[in-house]
Scaffold this motif. Structure first.
Motif, PDB file in Angstrom:
ATOM      1  N   VAL A   1      -6.200   1.035  -6.772  1.00 15.18           N
ATOM      2  CA  VAL A   1      -6.051   0.276  -8.204  1.00 15.18           C
ATOM      3  C   VAL A   1      -5.189  -1.168  -8.246  1.00 15.18           C
ATOM      4  N   GLU A   2      -6.101  -1.986  -8.689  1.00 12.53           N
ATOM      5  CA  GLU A   2      -5.674  -3.321  -8.333  1.00 12.53           C
ATOM      6  C   GLU A   2      -5.107  -3.733  -9.670  1.00 12.53           C
TER       7      GLU A   2
ATOM      8  N   GLY B   1      -0.365   4.703  -0.645  1.00 13.61           N
ATOM      9  CA  GLY B   1       0.133   3.417  -0.310  1.00 13.61           C
ATOM     10  C   GLY B   1       0.531   2.726  -1.634  1.00 13.61           C
ATOM     11  N   TYR B   2       1.595   2.078  -1.878  1.00 11.01           N
ATOM     12  CA  TYR B   2       1.983   1.256  -2.999  1.00 11.01           C
ATOM     13  C   TYR B   2       3.151   0.460  -2.648  1.00 11.01           C
ATOM     14  N   VAL B   3       3.417  -0.462  -3.731  1.00 10.52           N
ATOM     15  CA  VAL B   3       4.373  -1.486  -3.844  1.00 10.52           C
ATOM     16  C   VAL B   3       5.445  -0.744  -4.665  1.00 10.52           C
TER      17      VAL B   3
ATOM     18  N   CYS C   1      10.991  -8.326  -5.917  1.00  4.67           N
ATOM     19  CA  CYS C   1      10.949  -7.945  -4.845  1.00  4.67           C
ATOM     20  C   CYS C   1      10.590  -6.617  -4.631  1.00  4.67           C
ATOM     21  N   GLY C   2       9.657  -6.321  -3.492  1.00  8.17           N
ATOM     22  CA  GLY C   2       9.135  -4.626  -3.387  1.00  8.17           C
ATOM     23  C   GLY C   2       9.323  -4.250  -2.042  1.00  8.17           C
ATOM     24  N   ASN C   3       9.112  -2.896  -1.889  1.00 10.41           N
ATOM     25  CA  ASN C   3       8.865  -2.236  -0.494  1.00 10.41           C
ATOM     26  C   ASN C   3       7.660  -1.463  -0.370  1.00 10.41           C
ATOM     27  N   LEU C   4       6.864  -1.677   0.503  1.00  4.39           N
ATOM     28  CA  LEU C   4       6.018  -0.844   0.821  1.00  4.39           C
ATOM     29  C   LEU C   4       6.433   0.462   1.067  1.00  4.39           C
ATOM     30  N   VAL C   5       5.590   1.424   0.232  1.00  3.62           N
ATOM     31  CA  VAL C   5       5.719   2.803   0.434  1.00  3.62           C
ATOM     32  C   VAL C   5       4.720   3.686   0.560  1.00  3.62           C
ATOM     33  N   ASN C   6       4.749   4.490   1.578  1.00  2.31           N
ATOM     34  CA  ASN C   6       3.206   5.435   1.918  1.00  2.31           C
ATOM     35  C   ASN C   6       3.982   6.837   1.965  1.00  2.31           C
ATOM     36  N   LYS C   7       3.103   7.848   1.336  1.00  2.34           N
ATOM     37  CA  LYS C   7       3.287   8.983   1.188  1.00  2.34           C
ATOM     38  C   LYS C   7       2.048  10.019   1.389  1.00  2.34           C
ATOM     39  N   LEU C   8       2.278  11.158   1.858  1.00  2.00           N
ATOM     40  CA  LEU C   8       1.262  11.961   2.261  1.00  2.00           C
ATOM     41  C   LEU C   8       1.231  13.102   1.122  1.00  2.00           C
ATOM     42  N   ILE C   9      -0.112  13.179   0.607  1.00  4.15           N
ATOM     43  CA  ILE C   9      -0.363  14.223  -0.547  1.00  4.15           C
ATOM     44  C   ILE C   9      -1.232  15.259   0.211  1.00  4.15           C
ATOM     45  N   LYS C  10      -0.808  16.636   0.385  1.00  2.00           N
ATOM     46  CA  LYS C  10      -1.512  17.964   0.886  1.00  2.00           C
ATOM     47  C   LYS C  10      -1.759  18.713  -0.190  1.00  2.00           C
TER      48      LYS C  10
ATOM     49  N   GLY D   1       6.294   3.639 -11.677  1.00  2.00           N
ATOM     50  CA  GLY D   1       7.193   2.700 -10.788  1.00  2.00           C
ATOM     51  C   GLY D   1       6.120   2.150  -9.767  1.00  2.00           C
ATOM     52  N   MET D   2       4.910   2.448  -9.824  1.00  2.00           N
ATOM     53  CA  MET D   2       4.024   1.809  -8.470  1.00  2.00           C
ATOM     54  C   MET D   2       3.169   0.572  -8.841  1.00  2.00           C
ATOM     55  N   VAL D   3       3.077  -0.170  -7.933  1.00  2.00           N
ATOM     56  CA  VAL D   3       2.340  -1.415  -7.941  1.00  2.00           C
ATOM     57  C   VAL D   3       1.246  -1.268  -7.126  1.00  2.00           C
ATOM     58  N   ASN D   4      -0.198  -1.448  -7.650  1.00  2.00           N
ATOM     59  CA  ASN D   4      -1.258  -1.551  -6.672  1.00  2.00           C
ATOM     60  C   ASN D   4      -1.388  -0.197  -5.617  1.00  2.00           C
ATOM     61  N   PRO D   5      -1.457   1.119  -6.328  1.00  2.00           N
ATOM     62  CA  PRO D   5      -1.450   2.112  -5.430  1.00  2.00           C
ATOM     63  C   PRO D   5      -2.921   1.959  -4.674  1.00  2.00           C
ATOM     64  N   THR D   6      -3.157   2.512  -3.446  1.00  2.00           N
ATOM     65  CA  THR D   6      -4.278   2.640  -2.681  1.00  2.00           C
ATOM     66  C   THR D   6      -4.171   4.165  -2.100  1.00  2.00           C
ATOM     67  N   PHE D   7      -5.332   4.895  -2.564  1.00  2.00           N
ATOM     68  CA  PHE D   7      -5.499   6.296  -2.092  1.00  2.00           C
ATOM     69  C   PHE D   7      -6.363   6.027  -0.739  1.00  2.00           C
TER      70      PHE D   7
END
Length: 86
Positions: free
Chosen positions: A54-55, A81-83, A6-15, A25-31
């Motif tokens: 990153v698939e 965004g990543y799982v 099981c996983g949760n969708l996480v979104n973070k803003l980088i500045k 700990g990330m799965v399939n991160p998308t920038f």
């Protein structure tokens, strides 16, 4: 029998720039670059509006450098965004 995770969708803003942004700990991160400044992620340059995915169906453990264009008049807004496995 397959093991289900099981996983949760996480979104973070980088500045800000990061010499080693952790992907641990990330799965399939998308920038997604939603700022005005271009940004370089692990050697890949993303212009405003571009996306880098990153698939990899595995949990990542490494870190990557993230460097924004050096122009203080342009906004910095890189979303990731990543799982996250729970």
């Amino acid at each position: 029998m397959a093991l289900l995770h099981c996983g949760n969708l996480v979104n973070k803003l980088i500045k800000e720039n990061h010499s080693a942004y952790s992907l641990k700990g990330m799965v399939n991160p998308t920038f997604q670059n939603q700022g005005e400044a271009s940004v370089t992620i692990d050697g890949r340059i993303l212009a405003s509006g571009e996306t880098y995915s990153v698939e990899a169906p595995i949990v990542l453990q490494n870190a990557v450098p993230i460097t924004f264009e050096n122009d203080s008049t342009k906004t910095r807004a890189l979303w990731i965004g990543y799982v996250a496995i729970i």
